[in-house]
Design an enzyme around this catalytic site. Structure first.
Site, mmCIF file in Angstrom:
data_model
loop_
_atom_site.group_PDB
_atom_site.id
_atom_site.type_symbol
_atom_site.label_atom_id
_atom_site.label_comp_id
_atom_site.label_asym_id
_atom_site.label_seq_id
_atom_site.Cartn_x
_atom_site.Cartn_y
_atom_site.Cartn_z
ATOM 1 N N SER A 230 0.828 -1.187 0.000
ATOM 2 C CA SER A 230 0.000 0.000 0.000
ATOM 3 C C SER A 230 0.873 1.252 0.000
ATOM 4 C CB SER A 230 -0.946 -0.063 1.206
ATOM 5 O OG SER A 230 -2.021 0.816 1.063
ATOM 6 N N ALA A 231 0.810 2.092 1.032
ATOM 7 C CA ALA A 231 1.705 3.244 1.090
ATOM 8 C C ALA A 231 3.158 2.789 1.080
ATOM 9 C CB ALA A 231 1.423 4.077 2.336
#
Length: 495
Positions: A166-167
């Site tokens: 994700s991030a």
């Protein structure tokens, strides 16, 4: 899936921090990248993890945690693993499955950790140029951690890899672009192309409707981020669920375009494979026939990291919020990087020269090359996989599909059975063509490379035929009539 919030960036001045913190106290429960990966554990202090301090100037204000198997040999590889929003190093250590393969294959792990002091949702600031560029902020802190771990464990600086969810996946792409001289490979799990966003508003665009740039435009962003004159690039794995509504599946296509362009190879797969849990692997080989970019599309998987709990050799991880029980991504990524010992330590014989294709039929390809002095035999590789051996400087590969392009390389083998360097690659295309048909949503066609999207609409690859809106609700049958060429065949597909 929950409420979505911007990927807030806290300034490090105390007054501003307190004012913003009051307004964002309700930010818990936000979605991935912009929040939403609900932490499954406290800050990193789980058994097996060791906090390391004094690893550099640490301009990104990160914490460093490591895991190393007992009796780790010198010269071992290193994997840096970045958590998602609201997660921690201990959470990623406990659930991702990476420690299992560190023990099995013998490599060290680094788990960087950010905090609410950097970002309201404890996201890595992948959308901030001051944190994601070479020599700056969080990116430099991660690089310093890698250097520290190599020194601490006597590791091999040529085999340092980075992965993230994700991030953390978006930051992984930026790290690969900024530090191709540090990282030999990377894996972007449910992430974003390098340099896609330089602000919070642009981050939303990248997540939900990524820019439809050409491969060259995406590649230029990597080349601009890397040191001038870079000629060696990391090998990149891309993992994406087809039902991801937080980071749209089109991001996997743009990541593929970006890194295949950087490698100077096309966007048509060298081959595709069907793995477990509805996973399709598309492989893009470099000119020598080794996989340079691999895209794993997991059918029906939402936003998260692919894991497969269990004790089997290909299983790993713990299922939970944003750790999705499908397939063990860590196992396949480790093998792609060669951490299982594949493709390491070639012998002393030089690479054969003069490799060429002398003839093809609908099912065969004949090869010849210049003999190597001292060679007892030769290994022949198709698409990076060994398909045969021969004692002569020629080989005929059989059982091939009609109208299909294959990539071949050859390595000389000495009397002890050790293969030397691999030759440059050649391609052979068998005669004829066997049409194939594929029925899927417009999203899935795009992710698989059978179609492309522009302006929110989908078009068949090659023919350019309009297919309607780019979404998971519009379904078409495409017939592949030639390599890289598809036509809409909703009224019937002879293949």
């Amino acid at each position: 899936m929950g409420q979505s919030h911007p990927p807030h960036r806290f300034a490090r001045s105390r007054g501003f921090l307190e004012r913003v913190r009051r307004r964002l106290i309700v930010g818990a429960g936000a979605l991935a990248l912009t929040g939403g990966l609900v932490a499954a554990g406290p800050p990193a202090h789980a058994a097996g993890l060791t906090q390391v301090t004094g690893f550099g100037t640490n301009p990104g204000n990160l914490s460093m945690y490591t895991y190393a198997p007992d009796a780790l040999p010198s010269g071992a590889p290193l994997v840096v693993a970045l958590h998602g929003c609201t997660q921690s190093a201990s959470d990623y250590y406990a659930n991702s499955g990476w420690p299992k393969f560190a023990d099995r294959y013998g490599f060290a792990l680094v788990f960087p950790q950010t905090s609410g002091a950097n970002n309201a949702n404890s996201c890595f600031n992948w959308f901030e140029p001051g944190d994601s560029g070479r020599g700056q902020g969080e990116a430099l802190s991660v690089r310093q951690m890698a250097d520290k771990a190599v020194s601490l464990y006597g590791g091999d600086s040529r085999r340092v890899f980075v992965t993230g969810l994700s991030a953390g996946g978006a930051m992984t792409a930026n790290l690969l672009a900024a530090y191709p001289d540090v990282f030999a490979g990377g894996a972007v799990d449910s992430g974003i192309p390098a340099s896609c966003a330089t602000s919070v508003s642009a981050a939303y665009t990248c997540m939900y409707s990524p820019p439809d740039r050409t491969p060259a435009q995406w590649g230029d962003l990597v080349r601009a981020a890397a040191p001038a004159g870079t000629g060696t690039w990391p090998r990149v794995a891309v993992w994406q669920g087809t039902a991801d509504t937080t980071v749209r599946p089109a991001n996997a296509t743009e990541l593929r375009d970006q890194w295949t362009d950087v490698w100077g190879i096309g966007q048509t797969p060298s081959r595709t494979e069907t793995l477990g849990a509805g996973t399709t692997l598309s492989v893009y080989d470099d000119p020598s026939g080794r996989p340079a970019v691999q895209v794993y599309s997991v059918s029906g998987m939402a936003h998260g990291l692919a894991v497969d709990p269990g004790s089997g050799p290909e299983q790993c991880g713990t299922a939970g919020t944003y750790y999705l029980d499908t397939i063990c991504s860590s196992y396949h990524t480790a093998r792609f990087w060669g951490l299982d010992g594949g493709g390491q330590n070639p012998g002393s014989l030089p690479a054969p020269t003069g490799l060429k294709v002398t003839a093809t039929t609908g099912t065969t390809a004949a090869l010849t090359w210049t003999a190597v002095p001292g060679a007892a035999s030769y290994h022949v590789f198709r698409g990076g996989t060994k398909v045969g051996s021969t004692t002569s400087a020629s080989y005929t590969d059989t059982g091939l599909a009609t109208g299909t392009t294959y990539t071949y390389t050859v390595a000389a083998v000495d009397a002890a059975g050790t293969a030397g360097a691999v030759s440059s690659a050649v391609t052979a295309t068998t005669t004829g063509y066997t049409p194939t048909c594929h029925t899927a949503s417009n999203y899935d066609h795009t992710v698989a490379g059978r179609a492309y999207q522009s302006g929110g609409y989908t078009y068949a690859q090659g023919s350019g035929q309009a297919m309607g809106l780019w979404n998971t609700f519009t379904t078409h049958t495409l017939q592949q009539t030639a390599p890289g060429h598809y036509v809409v065949a909703d009224n019937g597909c002879p293949a």
